[in-house]
Enzyme design. Structure first.
Site, PDB file in Angstrom:
ATOM      1  N   PRO A 169       0.793  -1.240   0.000  1.00 26.49           N
ATOM      2  CA  PRO A 169       0.000   0.000   0.000  1.00 26.49           C
ATOM      3  C   PRO A 169       0.823   1.285   0.000  1.00 26.49           C
ATOM      4  O   PRO A 169       0.245   2.371  -0.004  1.00 26.49           O
ATOM      5  CB  PRO A 169      -0.783  -0.120   1.312  1.00 26.49           C
ATOM      6  CG  PRO A 169       0.106  -0.914   2.218  1.00 26.49           C
ATOM      7  CD  PRO A 169       0.817  -1.892   1.325  1.00 26.49           C
ATOM      8  N   GLY A 170       2.177   1.182   0.044  1.00 22.17           N
ATOM      9  CA  GLY A 170       2.951   2.405  -0.162  1.00 22.17           C
ATOM     10  C   GLY A 170       3.876   2.804   0.977  1.00 22.17           C
ATOM     11  O   GLY A 170       4.319   3.946   1.021  1.00 22.17           O
ATOM     12  N   GLY A 171       4.167   1.877   1.882  1.00 24.63           N
ATOM     13  CA  GLY A 171       5.093   2.203   2.979  1.00 24.63           C
ATOM     14  C   GLY A 171       6.452   2.647   2.453  1.00 24.63           C
ATOM     15  O   GLY A 171       6.974   3.703   2.829  1.00 24.63           O
TER      16      GLY A 171
ATOM     17  N   LYS B 184      12.475 -13.395  -0.693  1.00 30.20           N
ATOM     18  CA  LYS B 184      11.561 -14.200   0.128  1.00 30.20           C
ATOM     19  C   LYS B 184      12.138 -15.609   0.254  1.00 30.20           C
ATOM     20  O   LYS B 184      12.553 -16.210  -0.744  1.00 30.20           O
ATOM     21  CB  LYS B 184      10.166 -14.246  -0.522  1.00 30.20           C
ATOM     22  CG  LYS B 184       9.625 -12.880  -0.935  1.00 30.20           C
ATOM     23  CD  LYS B 184       9.260 -11.997   0.242  1.00 30.20           C
ATOM     24  CE  LYS B 184       8.913 -10.589  -0.212  1.00 30.20           C
ATOM     25  NZ  LYS B 184       8.681  -9.619   0.833  1.00 30.20           N
TER      26      LYS B 184
ATOM     27  N   ASP C 107       2.255  -1.655  -9.051  1.00 27.69           N
ATOM     28  CA  ASP C 107       1.528  -2.677  -8.285  1.00 27.69           C
ATOM     29  C   ASP C 107       0.084  -2.686  -8.772  1.00 27.69           C
ATOM     30  O   ASP C 107      -0.527  -1.620  -8.886  1.00 27.69           O
ATOM     31  CB  ASP C 107       1.571  -2.346  -6.769  1.00 27.69           C
ATOM     32  CG  ASP C 107       1.275  -3.563  -5.902  1.00 27.69           C
ATOM     33  OD1 ASP C 107       0.247  -4.233  -6.153  1.00 27.69           O
ATOM     34  OD2 ASP C 107       2.062  -3.840  -4.981  1.00 27.69           O
TER      35      ASP C 107
ATOM     36  N   ASP D 109       9.802  -5.099  -3.156  1.00 31.42           N
ATOM     37  CA  ASP D 109       9.341  -5.865  -1.983  1.00 31.42           C
ATOM     38  C   ASP D 109       8.151  -6.721  -2.428  1.00 31.42           C
ATOM     39  O   ASP D 109       7.200  -6.905  -1.696  1.00 31.42           O
ATOM     40  CB  ASP D 109       8.925  -4.851  -0.887  1.00 31.42           C
ATOM     41  CG  ASP D 109       8.593  -5.504   0.440  1.00 31.42           C
ATOM     42  OD1 ASP D 109       9.122  -6.590   0.722  1.00 31.42           O
ATOM     43  OD2 ASP D 109       7.794  -4.922   1.202  1.00 31.42           O
TER      44      ASP D 109
HETATM   45  C1  LIG Z   1       4.593  -6.910   0.976  1.00 30.43           C
HETATM   46  S1  LIG Z   1       3.615  -6.019  -0.134  1.00 30.43           S
HETATM   47  C2  LIG Z   1       4.622  -4.620  -0.393  1.00 30.43           C
HETATM   48  C3  LIG Z   1       4.577  -3.644   0.724  1.00 30.43           C
HETATM   49  C4  LIG Z   1       5.230  -2.328   0.354  1.00 30.43           C
HETATM   50  N1  LIG Z   1       6.674  -2.470   0.223  1.00 30.43           N
HETATM   51  C5  LIG Z   1       4.941  -1.265   1.388  1.00 30.43           C
HETATM   52  O1  LIG Z   1       5.898  -0.752   1.974  1.00 30.43           O
HETATM   53  O2  LIG Z   1       3.783  -0.917   1.585  1.00 30.43           O
HETATM   54  C6  LIG Z   1       3.824  -6.899  -1.607  1.00 30.43           C
HETATM   55  C7  LIG Z   1       3.129  -6.293  -2.824  1.00 30.43           C
HETATM   56  O3  LIG Z   1       3.649  -6.961  -3.989  1.00 30.43           O
HETATM   57  C8  LIG Z   1       2.636  -6.875  -4.964  1.00 30.43           C
HETATM   58  N2  LIG Z   1       2.962  -7.805  -6.073  1.00 30.43           N
HETATM   59  C9  LIG Z   1       3.054  -9.161  -6.044  1.00 30.43           C
HETATM   60  N3  LIG Z   1       3.360  -9.625  -7.265  1.00 30.43           N
HETATM   61  C10 LIG Z   1       3.469  -8.541  -8.088  1.00 30.43           C
HETATM   62  C11 LIG Z   1       3.779  -8.354  -9.445  1.00 30.43           C
HETATM   63  N4  LIG Z   1       4.024  -9.401 -10.251  1.00 30.43           N
HETATM   64  N5  LIG Z   1       3.829  -7.101  -9.943  1.00 30.43           N
HETATM   65  C12 LIG Z   1       3.599  -6.024  -9.142  1.00 30.43           C
HETATM   66  N6  LIG Z   1       3.298  -6.140  -7.849  1.00 30.43           N
HETATM   67  C13 LIG Z   1       3.242  -7.376  -7.311  1.00 30.43           C
HETATM   68  C14 LIG Z   1       1.373  -7.211  -4.197  1.00 30.43           C
HETATM   69  O4  LIG Z   1       0.233  -6.724  -4.909  1.00 30.43           O
HETATM   70  C15 LIG Z   1       1.610  -6.512  -2.872  1.00 30.43           C
HETATM   71  O5  LIG Z   1       0.957  -5.279  -2.844  1.00 30.43           O
END
Ligand SMILES: C[S@@+](CC[C@H](N)C(=O)[O-])C[C@H]1O[C@@H](n2cnc3c(N)ncnc32)[C@H](O)[C@@H]1O
Length: 340
Positions: free
Chosen positions: A212-214, A297, A230, A267
């Site tokens: 969500p944008g942290g 991961k 995303d 991330d």
């Molecule tokens: C752990 S969250 C990221 C949190 C983010 N770093 C923050 O600080 O708010 C992982 C994100 O990866 C996205 N995601 C997973 N696979 C993806 C892809 N192939 N392309 C773009 N985003 C992806 C998911 O939708 C999810 O919102």
């Protein structure tokens, strides 16, 4: 030979212990608190040289260490324990006189140690001040570490850099900002420090898996322009930010002009090998020497093998600068790379 208390993230002590066994010939390693703390000896190594080596090439899973200079049986007696703490502190005059000293007290959950961390610290402060040292919480010259297990009380005094972290047991704490968008933001803040990589040095960031944008909010606060990729929504507080462009697509389906970004952060919660493929294909959108901060991961329960395979794959496009399990990492580690 010196004995150290080592700490890792919960559940990762077996890997930190394995790293120590691989790095230190003749070491004796044994568990203290299951999954999290353990002791190890310097084995056949010269202790000074060993610390230099550990600092130069930091282990991935060992988060913190301190030398054991006094080891006694732990009891629940307040009087006896307070005396033991003071007695140890009073031996440190040569080192700490006129210096800033942090006192870090930790205890294992089932330890009979009778004090909370702050109380244990308060018991030691007068002895430290009597020696002409100043007790501080941060920016210390020396750290007195106290760690109580079920059976033993370990005490030692060392410099923050020799501990690999100046936080108690390496537990990095950030002030919880009111408006924090996600806890994930702490990972990027910790990476910035752990890799000594001030984010305001960069100007144009690509954030893959940004919702969500942290991380995005941290980068925007540092003054960067951010392209966030995303399919999921970003926090409403960010959507209208003038330096943010949000592309609601899979990161596998985006393209940009070569050299568009000087920082990539990723991330993405996906298979780490897919993520590696996507990031590597996007390497040409980074300028030469651009940095990348990427979480790897650990999905396959074989961390060393996964990290080795992934770093080999990333190494086609990037120089691997550091891989570290940060305090805020869960089933993952964080990698800093530079584009070749
Ligand atoms: C752990 S969250 C990221 C949190 C983010 N770093 C923050 O600080 O708010 C992982 C994100 O990866 C996205 N995601 C997973 N696979 C993806 C892809 N192939 N392309 C773009 N985003 C992806 C998911 O939708 C999810 O919102």
């Amino acid at each position: 030979m010196i004995t150290y208390v080592g700490t890792s993230n919960p559940g990762f002590a077996p890997y930190a212990m394995e790293e120590i066994r691989r790095r230190i010939q003749g070491t004796k390693v044994s568990g203290l608190a299951p999954g999290e703390t353990f002791s190890f000896t310097t084995g056949d190594h010269d202790p000074e040289q060993l610390l230099t080596d550990l600092r130069r090439k930091e282990p991935i899973f060992l988060r913190h260490l301190f030398p054991v200079e006094r080891e006694i049986d732990v009891t629940d007696s307040e009087k006896g324990t307070a005396k033991a703490l003071r007695d140890y502190a009073s031996t440190l005059g040569d080192r700490i006189q006129g210096r800033k000293v942090a006192i870090q007290v930790r205890k294992e959950q089932n330890s009979p140690f009778p004090f909370a961390s702050a109380e244990g610290r308060d018991e030691m402060v007068p002895a430290v001040e009597e020696l002409g040292a100043e007790a501080v919480a941060r920016e210390a010259d020396w750290i007195i570490s106290v760690y109580a297990t079920k059976k033993k009380l370990f005490m030692g005094c060392s410099t923050p850099r020799d501990n690999l972290s100046d936080w108690p047991g390496g537990s990095v704490r950030f002030r919880k900002d009111e408006g924090l968008i996600s806890r994930a933001a702490f990972k990027l803040l910790e990476a910035e420090r752990a890799f000594n990589l001030p984010l305001d040095r960069f100007s144009n960031a690509l954030d893959l898996g940004a919702s969500p944008g942290g991380w995005t909010s941290v980068l925007l606060e540092r003054g960067l322009k951010v392209t966030a990729v995303d399919p999921a929504e970003m926090d409403p507080s960010l959507e209208l930010h003038p330096r943010l462009r949000h592309i609601r697509r899979n990161a596998a389906d985006v393209s940009f002009a070569p050299g568009s970004f000087d920082l990539l952060v990723c991330d993405m919660s996906w298979d780490p090998h897919h993520t590696c493929r996507i990031v590597s294909e996007l390497a040409n959108v980074l300028s030469a020497g651009a940095s990348g901060i990427i979480t790897l991961k650990l999905m396959y329960r074989k961390p060393f093998q996964s990290i080795q395979d992934l770093t080999e794959d990333y190494a086609h496009e990037f120089d691997i600068r550091k891989v570290k399990q940060l305090f805020h990492n869960r089933e993952e580690v964080t990698m800093w790379v530079k584009k070749k």
